[in-house]
Write an enzyme that holds these catalytic residues in place. Structure first.
Site, short mmCIF file in Angstrom:
data_model
loop_
_atom_site.label_atom_id
_atom_site.label_comp_id
_atom_site.label_asym_id
_atom_site.label_seq_id
_atom_site.Cartn_x
_atom_site.Cartn_y
_atom_site.Cartn_z
N PHE A 683 0.80 -1.28 0.06
CA PHE A 683 0.01 -0.05 0.02
C PHE A 683 0.83 1.27 -0.03
CE2 PHE A 683 -2.68 -3.48 1.93
CZ PHE A 683 -3.68 -3.17 1.25
N SER A 684 2.16 0.95 0.14
CA SER A 684 3.03 2.16 0.06
C SER A 684 4.44 2.27 -0.62
CB SER A 684 3.06 2.72 1.69
OG SER A 684 3.33 1.38 2.58
N LYS A 700 7.17 7.77 3.69
CA LYS A 700 6.33 6.72 3.24
C LYS A 700 5.31 7.42 2.58
CE LYS A 700 4.10 4.03 5.82
NZ LYS A 700 3.85 2.69 6.58
N ASP A 800 -1.54 -5.84 7.63
CA ASP A 800 -0.64 -6.66 6.61
C ASP A 800 0.55 -6.83 7.51
OD1 ASP A 800 0.44 -7.55 4.62
OD2 ASP A 800 0.62 -5.97 3.50
#
Ligand SMILES: *[C@@H]1O[C@H](CO)[C@@H](O)[C@H](O)[C@H]1NC(C)=O
Ligand SMILES: *[C@@H]1O[C@H](CO)[C@@H](O)[C@H](O)[C@H]1NC(C)=O
Ligand SMILES: *[C@@H]1O[C@H](CO)[C@@H](O)[C@H](O)[C@H]1NC(C)=O
Ligand SMILES: *[C@@H]1O[C@H](CO)[C@@H](O)[C@H](O)[C@H]1NC(C)=O
Ligand SMILES: CC(=O)N[C@H]1CO[C@H](CO)[C@@H](O)[C@@H]1O
Length: 948
Positions: A683-684, A700, A800
């Site tokens: 996601f990043s 990030k 996650d």
């Protein structure tokens, strides 16, 4: 006690006041000693945002948590007041009209004796709630408290054996001691009068047998003894508890048979005895009155009694993982919502009447048995069905097209049977379907092009059949698809354009595909595994494959490819064997670095140029910002990319060095340049930014524009970050600062020079971590996670957890990253189910497929996979198999445990090997398929430390 104590009226002050005041207002005044008591209390409870303020609100009956009847205080709730010392408690007892005291959710570490003595004398005192504090030591002895009905001491650290401490509580109706550390036997001296109705003792360390005397408490309606160390069998006398409604005995070491007399308890609606060692047959009539039955994970054998499933109240039945044989009874209650019979030895045909009457059957799980015959087409009348799992049986003939009528179906698993015929075109009607697995059958014919109508399908597995024809072009429209497994069929033609979201795998191996590897694959920027092996593909291995940023495994073996193998990053495993004309140019190992070091001067020049240009015109800015959003990381040097436009930036850290080092302008210059990308997680994107002071930071980026980020308001996000910024644990990546722009959020972290655990562990062979480092990483990650789960105000869960978001400050100092995801990602906005956003492939606990909830137990599973990676040296998924499943299969034979371990590490010494075996035990407990059986982080950490 609603009438004020008569003594109050005799107080000289009150009496005079009463005489002299003619105003009727006097009747709404508080008895003076309660006012004084409350003022004293408000001074003692000095927490920062104390809601009790005598100046702003003189009437204490209106204070938060205070409830009065007439003018007397009857209920006091100090829950979540941040209380850490117990001094105030005896003062509370001055309120002699008190009926209920709730001090849950604080940090109290003791119950003072003065409190017991003083409050014990209040006759009307009914409820005492100390749950979720830090009480330790043994249970205090309660004297007095003759009226106490509810006592809750759950979620503390109380220890020791329970004797007669609670025996004077003659009115006790509800006792909750769950989630403590109590030992020895289940207490039976719980109020001489035996008025007890609810007994909750779950998640402790009670041992021995369930005492017979429990049956003396004839008014018991609820007994929860789950997750202890109880052994022996269920006492027969339990059948005497004629008011029992709920009996929970899950996760113990209980054995023997299920007592038949449970079926005599007319009120019993829930019986859970899962995860024990119960054996023998299921008694006839057990479900006569039950709504919920769970006896899964035992050794129950024999037939399912014919009337078991037909009882009119029955809603859920879980008998999976036993040794049951014979057929499923024909007669099934229409009230049944969930039927789980997986992993037994059941046989015969699946009853066609399973949904004969309009029913509520929602989950039907019959996998891993020996069912034969056809899939009954009548299953299509189970209109509520959302999960159908018939995998791993011996089902034959074709898949009935009528299943296409199951309009609510989300998961259909039919793999590992002997099904034949074609994929029914009616499946295109399954608009809610997210998982379809018919792999390893004997299906023939083409893949219907209408399959692309399944707009919610995330996982499609048709591997291991005899499907032929070409892949329909419509497949590109499957916008939700993240996994496509078509290997081992007879498909041919060229590779069409693939769905853009593919992530887990695209497997077209062992078919008859021909032509070039198409350029369109370059759009699959999220794809992790690409397997095109054993086909007839020709042409060169295209360069764009090296730019697929998420790719970790590329299998091109046994084709007719030619030319040079392009240079892949060290973390991509590439197999090109069996292609006659392929030249493998072995890349010098530092080539990636070389490329970067050439690029650095250009970066600096560009940044400098941008800096001098300063603030470009608004028009130019907005145009290029759009450009930036569209192209994201794919952007090459040369496009003029201004730094993102800062809306708001804020320092979170209190550390003076960071506060003076961090420069937002410099940071935004860094993130404008794709060459600064240090790594990507799901996601990043992490950028490395060097500050003017020379200190490096990780920045990030979270993509605001990605729709799964829930950005209710920037304010809320900022509040969450403030909380996370205060975390202080060396194994957790704590944000030091943040910057918000229109499109993105940027979080600042300390730089972790070693990169991710994934890179270090699976990156290159020479760098293999030694055991002391691996152990230290295991303990560090566990420490970080235990800290997050135990976080005072509420546990912080990880959405996650994988090797790719554990960063290493050194080879012994791991930091758990991505801790904010649970706060900012909204799984319901994703196209698929929870399991498509929560976690990375290989780390996702099995239950996420249908529970739709991120849990602590789920995090423990993911940690277990990380431990297994450290122990085996293998990645979480290799050759299409999840590591956890592989290990669980392998570990069935105890003597083979050695073979699981990474030999290059375990061979170093016997001591290392025995430590590794001890850690393996912990890892296996963590990846237990059943979430309830997994240890809590606190114990995982303890066990890991004990493995030393
Ligand atoms: C409340 O005040 C009255 C009069 O001052 C006194 O008699 C009584 O004992 C007080 N109650 C308590 C619990 O202190
Ligand atoms: C319970 O005790 C353990 C160790 O004794 C400690 O680490 C933990 O923080 C305690 N939990 C609470 C809630 O106080
Ligand atoms: C059990 O409950 C009944 C009905 O509520 C009550 O009359 C009886 O006193 C209770 N028994 C005991 C031992 O408290
Ligand atoms: C199905 O569920 C609904 C709602 O829970 C309930 O009202 C209905 O009675 C159930 N149907 C059957 C046949 O039990
Ligand atoms: C009840 C309570 O938590 N009181 C605290 C008030 O603040 C002082 C000083 O910070 C503490 O010592 C008390 O324990």
């Amino acid at each position: 006690m609603s009438i004020p104590n008569s003594a109050m009226f005799m107080s000289p002050f009150f009496f005079l006041f009463f005489l002299f005041s003619l105003s009727p207002l006097v009747f709404s005044q508080q008895p003076s000693n309660q006012t004084n008591t409350m003022i004293t209390l408000s001074q003692l409870l000095n927490n920062t945002n104390s809601p009790w303020n005598v100046i702003t609100e003189p009437n204490h009956c209106k204070w938060k948590g205070v409830h009065c009847t007439g003018s007397s205080i009857t209920h006091l709730s100090l829950s979540g007041f941040g209380l850490s010392t117990s001094d105030f408690l005896p003062v509370v007892c001055k309120i002699d009209t008190l009926q209920a005291l709730d001090v849950s959710n604080n940090q109290l570490s003791s119950i003072p004796n003065d409190f017991i003595t003083a409050c014990g004398g209040i006759d009307g005192f009914k409820l005492l709630n100390f749950s979720r504090n830090r009480l330790d030591g043994s249970l205090p002895t309660f004297h007095g408290f003759l009226g106490l009905q509810f006592l809750d001491l759950s979620y503390n650290n109380l220890t020791g054996e329970i004797g007669r401490e609670l025996d004077e509580l003659v009115s006790l109706k509800s006792l909750n001691l769950s989630r403590n550390l109590f030992i020895k036997s289940i207490p039976t001296n719980l109020g001489k009068s035996k008025a007890l109705e609810q007994l909750e003792l779950s998640v402790n360390q009670f041992q021995g047998v369930i005492p017979d005397q429990i049956a003396d408490f004839g008014n018991l309606t609820l007994i929860d003894l789950s997750v202890n160390r109880l052994s022996g069998s269920i006492p027969d006398r339990i059948g005497e508890l004629s008011k029992l409604e709920v009996l929970i005995l899950s996760s113990n070491n209980l054995s023997g048979g299920i007592p038949a007399n449970l079926s005599n308890i007319v009120t019993l609606s829930r019986f859970a005895a899962n995860q024990n060692n119960f054996n023998g047959q299921i008694p006839v009539g057990l479900t006569r009155y039950l709504k919920n039955l769970d006896v899964s994970y035992n050794n129950l054998s024999g037939l399912i009694p014919p009337e078991l499933l037909s009882q009119p109240h029955l809603q859920t039945v879980d008998m999976s993982f036993n040794l049951l044989e014979g057929p499923i009874p024909e007669d099934i209650s229409s009230s049944l919502v969930r039927l789980r019979l997986g992993s037994n030895s059941l046989s015969g045909e699946i009853p066609s009447l399973i949904c004969a009457t309009l029913g509520n059957l929602t989950y039907l799980e019959l996998e891993n048995n020996s069912f034969t015959g056809m899939i009954p087409e009548q299953l299509s009348s189970c209109r509520q069905l959302t999960l159908l799992n018939l995998a791993q049986n011996k089902l034959t003939s074709s898949v009935p097209g009528q299943l296409g009528n199951l309009s609510l179906l989300q998961v259909m698993k039919l793999q590992l049977n002997k099904l034949s015929g074609e994929i029914p075109s009616q499946f295109a009607q399954l608009q809610m379907l997210s998982t379809l697995n018919i792999s390893w059958n004997s299906l023939t014919g083409p893949i219907p092009s209408s399959i692309a109508n399944l707009a919610k399908l995330t996982n499609l597995n048709l591997q291991g059949n005899n499907l032929n024809g070409s892949i329909p072009n419509s497949i590109r429209n499957m916008d939700s698809l993240i996994e496509l497994q078509l290997g081992e069929n007879r498909l041919n033609g060229t590779i069409p354009m693939m769905p853009i979201k593919l992530q887990i795998a695209l497997n077209l191996s062992s078919n008859f595909f021909e032509g070039f590897i198409p350029n369109s694959l370059s759009y699959l920027t999220g794809l992790e595994v690409l397997d095109l092996s054993n086909n007839k593909l020709s042409g060169e291995i295209p360069n764009f494959l090296t730019e697929m940023r998420s790719l970790t495994q590329l299998i091109l073996s046994n084709n007719q490819l030619s030319g040079d193998v392009p240079e892949f990053g060290a973390y991509v495993s590439v197999n090109v064997s069996g292609n006659l004309n392929v030249r493998n140019v072995t890349a010098p190992p530092e080539s990636a670095n070389r490329k970067r070091s050439v690029a650095v001067p250009i970066v600096i020049a560009l940044a400098a140029a941008l800096f001098t240009i300063g603030v470009v015109t608004v028009v130019a800015l907005s145009i290029s910002r759009r450009f930036y959003r569209v192209n994201d990381e794919q952007l090459q040097l040369g496009g003029d990319v201004p730094p993102p436009q800062v809306i708001h930036g804020n320092l979170l850290t209190a550390n003076a060095i960071h506060r003076s080092s961090i420069c937002f302008t410099k940071a935004m210059e860094a993130v404008a340049d794709p060459l600064n990308i240090a790594l990507k997680t799901r996601f990043s994107t992490y950028y490395k930014a060097i500050m003017p002071s020379g200190v490096s930071y990780f920045i990030k980026k979270l993509n605001w524009s990605d729709k799964i980020f829930q950005l209710g308001s920037h304010d809320k996000f900022e509040q969450e970050l403030e909380v996370l910024g205060k975390l202080n644990n060396s194994n957790v990546m704590t944000p030091l600062a943040y910057v918000l722009t229109t499109d993105n959020a940027y979080l600042f972290y300390e730089y972790a020079p070693k990169g991710t655990l994934f890179d270090v562990l699976h990156g290159s062979v020479e760098n293999a971590l030694d055991w002391p480092s691996r152990y230290s990483i295991a303990v560090g990650v566990a420490q970080g996670l235990a800290f997050l789960h135990g976080y005072t105000s509420s546990p912080i869960l990880l959405l996650d957890l994988s090797c790719k978001n554990i960063l290493l400050k050194s080879t012994k100092e791991p930091q758990v990253g991505d801790i904010e995801l649970c706060k900012v990602i909204d799984p319901s906005k994703s196209t698929g189910s929870l399991s498509t956003v929560a976690g990375s492939v290989g780390y996702i606990p099995p239950e996420y497929a249908y529970t739709m909830r991120v849990t602590m137990a789920g995090n423990v599973y993911s940690l277990g996979v990380v431990l297994l990676e450290l122990l085996t040296g293998k990645p979480a998924v290799s050759e299409g198999t999840e590591l956890a499943k592989w290990v669980l299969r392998y570990s069935a034979q105890r003597d083979k445990w050695d073979h699981i371990l990474d030999y290059s590490v375990s061979r170093t010494s016997l001591a290392v090997k025995s430590q590794m075996l001890a850690v393996l035990k912990v890892a296996m407990a963590c990846v237990n398929v059943s979430p309830e059986s997994r240890p809590k982080m606190k114990s995982v950490l303890r066990m890991l430390l004990n493995a030393r």
